[in-house]
Design a protein around this motif. Structure first.
Motif, PDB file in Angstrom:
ATOM      1  N   THR A  69      28.648  72.454 -10.924  1.00 46.85           N
ATOM      2  CA  THR A  69      27.297  72.754 -11.638  1.00 46.85           C
ATOM      3  C   THR A  69      26.416  73.474 -10.837  1.00 46.85           C
ATOM      4  O   THR A  69      26.397  73.743  -9.606  1.00 46.85           O
ATOM      5  N   GLN A  70      25.268  73.963 -11.371  1.00 47.73           N
ATOM      6  CA  GLN A  70      24.564  74.726 -10.792  1.00 47.73           C
ATOM      7  C   GLN A  70      23.452  73.980  -9.797  1.00 47.73           C
ATOM      8  O   GLN A  70      23.261  74.401  -8.507  1.00 47.73           O
ATOM      9  N   GLY A  71      23.237  72.789 -10.053  1.00 49.48           N
ATOM     10  CA  GLY A  71      22.433  71.630  -8.896  1.00 49.48           C
ATOM     11  C   GLY A  71      23.381  71.581  -7.712  1.00 49.48           C
ATOM     12  O   GLY A  71      22.968  71.457  -6.899  1.00 49.48           O
ATOM     13  N   TYR A  72      24.787  71.453  -7.731  1.00 52.47           N
ATOM     14  CA  TYR A  72      25.565  71.222  -6.578  1.00 52.47           C
ATOM     15  C   TYR A  72      25.409  72.559  -5.710  1.00 52.47           C
ATOM     16  O   TYR A  72      25.382  72.278  -4.637  1.00 52.47           O
ATOM     17  N   VAL A  73      25.589  73.665  -6.292  1.00 48.28           N
ATOM     18  CA  VAL A  73      25.516  74.922  -5.384  1.00 48.28           C
ATOM     19  C   VAL A  73      24.252  74.929  -4.837  1.00 48.28           C
ATOM     20  O   VAL A  73      24.052  75.348  -3.638  1.00 48.28           O
ATOM     21  N   ASP A  74      23.034  74.487  -5.721  1.00 42.66           N
ATOM     22  CA  ASP A  74      21.705  74.597  -4.950  1.00 42.66           C
ATOM     23  C   ASP A  74      21.618  73.468  -3.750  1.00 42.66           C
ATOM     24  O   ASP A  74      20.980  73.930  -2.815  1.00 42.66           O
ATOM     25  N   ALA A  75      22.089  72.355  -4.072  1.00 44.94           N
ATOM     26  CA  ALA A  75      21.968  71.268  -3.030  1.00 44.94           C
ATOM     27  C   ALA A  75      22.923  71.698  -1.742  1.00 44.94           C
ATOM     28  O   ALA A  75      22.568  71.598  -0.596  1.00 44.94           O
ATOM     29  N   GLU A  76      24.250  72.598  -2.009  1.00 48.30           N
ATOM     30  CA  GLU A  76      24.778  73.158  -0.697  1.00 48.30           C
ATOM     31  C   GLU A  76      23.960  74.078  -0.066  1.00 48.30           C
ATOM     32  O   GLU A  76      24.053  74.106   1.394  1.00 48.30           O
ATOM     33  N   LEU A  77      23.317  74.974  -0.778  1.00 49.45           N
ATOM     34  CA  LEU A  77      22.687  76.086  -0.179  1.00 49.45           C
ATOM     35  C   LEU A  77      21.421  75.403   0.641  1.00 49.45           C
ATOM     36  O   LEU A  77      20.816  75.667   1.765  1.00 49.45           O
ATOM     37  N   ASP A  78      20.896  74.256  -0.108  1.00 44.87           N
ATOM     38  CA  ASP A  78      19.683  73.665   0.696  1.00 44.87           C
ATOM     39  C   ASP A  78      20.108  73.107   2.280  1.00 44.87           C
ATOM     40  O   ASP A  78      19.495  72.978   3.168  1.00 44.87           O
ATOM     41  N   LYS A  79      21.519  72.400   2.178  1.00 46.59           N
ATOM     42  CA  LYS A  79      21.894  72.084   3.177  1.00 46.59           C
ATOM     43  C   LYS A  79      22.204  72.971   4.335  1.00 46.59           C
ATOM     44  O   LYS A  79      21.881  72.752   5.634  1.00 46.59           O
ATOM     45  N   GLN A  80      22.466  74.130   3.967  1.00 49.83           N
ATOM     46  CA  GLN A  80      22.779  75.074   4.974  1.00 49.83           C
ATOM     47  C   GLN A  80      21.524  75.434   5.663  1.00 49.83           C
ATOM     48  O   GLN A  80      21.494  75.919   6.812  1.00 49.83           O
TER      49      GLN A  80
END
Length: 212
Positions: free
Chosen positions: A123-134
């Motif tokens: 999902t788009q939310g998962y990708v955004d969360a991974e980018l925030d972690k980076q």
């Protein structure tokens, strides 16, 4: 007196043999144990179904009913507090996502590429969360190589709507168009789709922020 004593000993032996049979049925390790007493075929046949009929007995029915009521109260409590004590399956060390995708494809009887399944479950939310972690870890220049399922979800929704409408019109030709749309809306509702997704084993495969 001797006859009474002998009769009581025989009764105790029969009760002991029945208990051994029940223990063997509940614990497979006891079947290979040498400590168990030999059981006669008659006693074993009488007690063989004790394990399988236990959950159907009138004695166990209120117990299972109480378990279900307690489980419902716990789930309601967690829902009202907006808590989720369930750990993600992916948080365990033995989690192998590619193998799980392959097993999911095999359960459906299809040969779907793992890359396509991974894109469909991301999902788009998962990708955004991974980018925030980076960003929090100050990691730069690393490509996650993750594609969201936005495009696939739109194409899939159009395909499944067409299939449901065509099938309903063919199977129920006398049904008015309002009924066809009502059937389509029900089958594509969130509750029905979530139920289907759960029973085909997609709950742990969906990469989303919310879980389950």
């Amino acid at each position: 007196t001797k006859l009474i004593l002998l009769d009581s000993l025989l009764q105790e032996r029969t009760m002991l043999l029945r208990h051994v049979v029940r223990c063997r049925a509940l614990c497979p390790r006891l079947q290979q144990s040498q400590l168990c007493l030999p059981v006669s075929p008659v006693t074993e046949n009488r007690c063989a179904g004790a394990r399988h009929l236990g959950h159907r007995s009138k004695m166990m029915k209120p117990v299972f009913k109480e378990f279900n009521e307690r489980r419902a109260l716990v789930e309601l409590n967690h829902k009202l507090k907006e808590e989720n004590p369930i750990d993600r399956r992916s948080s365990f060390l033995d989690w192998n996502y590619p193998s799980e995708l392959y097993a999911f494809s095999a359960r459906l009887g299809e040969s779907i590429p793992a890359e396509l399944l991974m894109e469909a479950f991301t999902t788009q939310g998962y990708v955004d969360a991974e980018l925030d972690k980076q960003r929090e870890l100050q990691i730069e220049g690393v490509d996650l190589n993750l594609k969201t399922n936005d495009e696939l979800s739109e194409r899939g929704l159009q395909s499944i709507e067409k299939v449901i409408v065509d099938w309903t019109r063919g199977a129920l030709p006398a049904l008015p168009e309002e009924g066809v749309q009502a059937v389509k809306d029900y089958l594509l509702s969130e509750d029905v789709m979530a139920n289907i997704s759960f029973h085909i084993g997609a709950k742990d495969l969906i990469q989303a922020v919310e879980y389950p």
